[in-house]
Design a protein around this motif. Structure first.
Motif, short mmCIF file in Angstrom:
data_model
loop_
_atom_site.label_atom_id
_atom_site.label_comp_id
_atom_site.label_asym_id
_atom_site.label_seq_id
_atom_site.Cartn_x
_atom_site.Cartn_y
_atom_site.Cartn_z
N ALA A 121 0.86 -1.19 0.00
CA ALA A 121 0.00 0.00 0.00
C ALA A 121 0.89 1.23 0.00
CB ALA A 121 -0.90 -0.01 1.23
N GLU A 122 0.64 2.12 -0.94
CA GLU A 122 1.51 3.29 -1.09
C GLU A 122 1.32 4.25 0.08
OE1 GLU A 122 2.04 6.80 -4.28
OE2 GLU A 122 1.91 4.76 -5.09
N LEU A 123 2.43 4.68 0.63
CA LEU A 123 2.40 5.64 1.73
C LEU A 123 1.99 7.02 1.21
CD1 LEU A 123 5.72 4.85 3.62
CD2 LEU A 123 3.42 4.23 4.29
N ASN A 124 1.33 7.76 2.05
CA ASN A 124 0.99 9.14 1.74
C ASN A 124 2.29 9.94 1.69
OD1 ASN A 124 0.32 11.89 1.94
ND2 ASN A 124 -1.55 11.42 3.07
N PRO A 125 2.54 10.68 0.61
CA PRO A 125 3.78 11.46 0.53
C PRO A 125 3.91 12.51 1.61
CG PRO A 125 2.71 11.33 -1.62
CD PRO A 125 1.75 10.75 -0.61
N GLY A 126 2.76 12.94 2.15
CA GLY A 126 2.80 13.95 3.21
C GLY A 126 3.54 15.19 2.76
N GLU A 127 4.36 15.73 3.64
CA GLU A 127 5.09 16.97 3.32
C GLU A 127 6.26 16.74 2.37
OE1 GLU A 127 7.63 18.48 6.75
OE2 GLU A 127 6.39 16.98 7.76
N TYR A 128 6.50 15.48 1.96
CA TYR A 128 7.64 15.19 1.09
C TYR A 128 7.21 14.84 -0.33
CZ TYR A 128 9.75 15.21 5.65
OH TYR A 128 10.14 15.59 6.91
N GLY A 129 6.01 15.24 -0.71
CA GLY A 129 5.51 14.98 -2.05
C GLY A 129 6.41 15.52 -3.15
N GLU A 130 7.06 16.65 -2.90
CA GLU A 130 7.95 17.23 -3.92
C GLU A 130 9.17 16.36 -4.18
OE1 GLU A 130 8.53 21.66 -4.03
OE2 GLU A 130 7.75 21.45 -1.98
N TRP A 131 9.57 15.54 -3.21
CA TRP A 131 10.68 14.61 -3.40
C TRP A 131 10.16 13.29 -4.00
CZ3 TRP A 131 10.57 18.22 0.34
CH2 TRP A 131 11.73 18.93 0.63
N ILE A 132 8.99 12.89 -3.58
CA ILE A 132 8.46 11.57 -3.95
C ILE A 132 7.95 11.52 -5.39
CG2 ILE A 132 6.56 9.97 -3.44
CD1 ILE A 132 7.22 10.52 -0.44
N GLU A 133 7.32 12.59 -5.85
CA GLU A 133 6.78 12.57 -7.22
C GLU A 133 7.87 12.31 -8.26
OE1 GLU A 133 3.74 11.96 -9.54
OE2 GLU A 133 3.57 12.31 -7.39
N PRO A 134 9.04 12.96 -8.18
CA PRO A 134 10.09 12.63 -9.14
C PRO A 134 10.61 11.19 -9.01
CG PRO A 134 10.53 14.75 -8.10
CD PRO A 134 9.37 14.13 -7.37
#
Length: 189
Positions: free
Chosen positions: A51-64
């Motif tokens: 199950a994919e974790l919620n990117p939370g405040e690190y979405g800008e790192w996780i999307e790439p």
């Protein structure tokens, strides 16, 4: 064998590190440690199909990371694999080992996160750390040949894959191990 492990790749690689660099690491730990932990957990769940974790405040790192070419159509052989070097009484966890989608090359990798694109562009490859994992992996999975090594660097809106030669990684690790051993002798261990 019932013995405690005495060190890790990080412990070995900290030997000889400039005191100013160590101070900077400690001063910024509150920033990089939670970011690094979250991005590592996200990458593990992404690669293993959990199950994919919620990117939370690190979405800008996780999307790439999610869109990184390296992970497209790859076959995951291991993620956060715990390894031990019984001869050197040390252990660590390799971030991932995959067969790439493009060529099927067995590739070992380490994830690093940076605060900015500029820092990511300046980040050096984790050759010695990768070399330690290659050595430990060989003890336990000698039938699987590591063909490539990469450092994946994530920053806000940016992901960079730094390739390294497997033999270069091995040499960098042995050099680091020699420095560590020399320090241990000087300290009387």
């Amino acid at each position: 064998n019932g013995r405690w492990l005495t060190t890790s790749p990080t412990g070995v690689l900290s030997v000889g590190m400039d005191a100013r660099a160590k101070q900077r690491i400690e001063e910024t730990r509150h920033e990089w440690e939670p970011r690094g932990n979250h991005c590592h957990q996200w990458l593990e769940s992404f690669l293993t199909g959990a199950a994919e974790l919620n990117p939370g405040e690190y979405g800008e790192w996780i999307e790439p990371l999610r869109n990184c070419w390296l992970f497209k159509d790859c076959e995951v052989l291991a993620s956060e694999l715990r390894l031990v070097d019984p001869k050197r009484n040390m252990g660590g966890s390799v971030d991932f080992i995959i067969k790439t989608g493009k060529t099927g090359a067995v590739t070992i990798g380490d994830l690093k996160t940076c605060s900015s694109k500029k820092a990511a562009d300046q980040r050096k490859p984790a050759d010695a750390q990768l070399g330690s994992y290659i050595r430990m992996f060989g003890f336990h999975y000698g039938h699987i040949f590591i063909e490539k090594a990469v450092t994946v660097v994530a920053a806000p809106g940016y992901c960079r894959v730094i390739p390294s030669d497997v033999n270069t990684c091995g040499c960098a690790w042995e050099d680091a191990w020699d420095r560590y051993q020399m320090q241990q002798k000087i300290l009387g261990f």
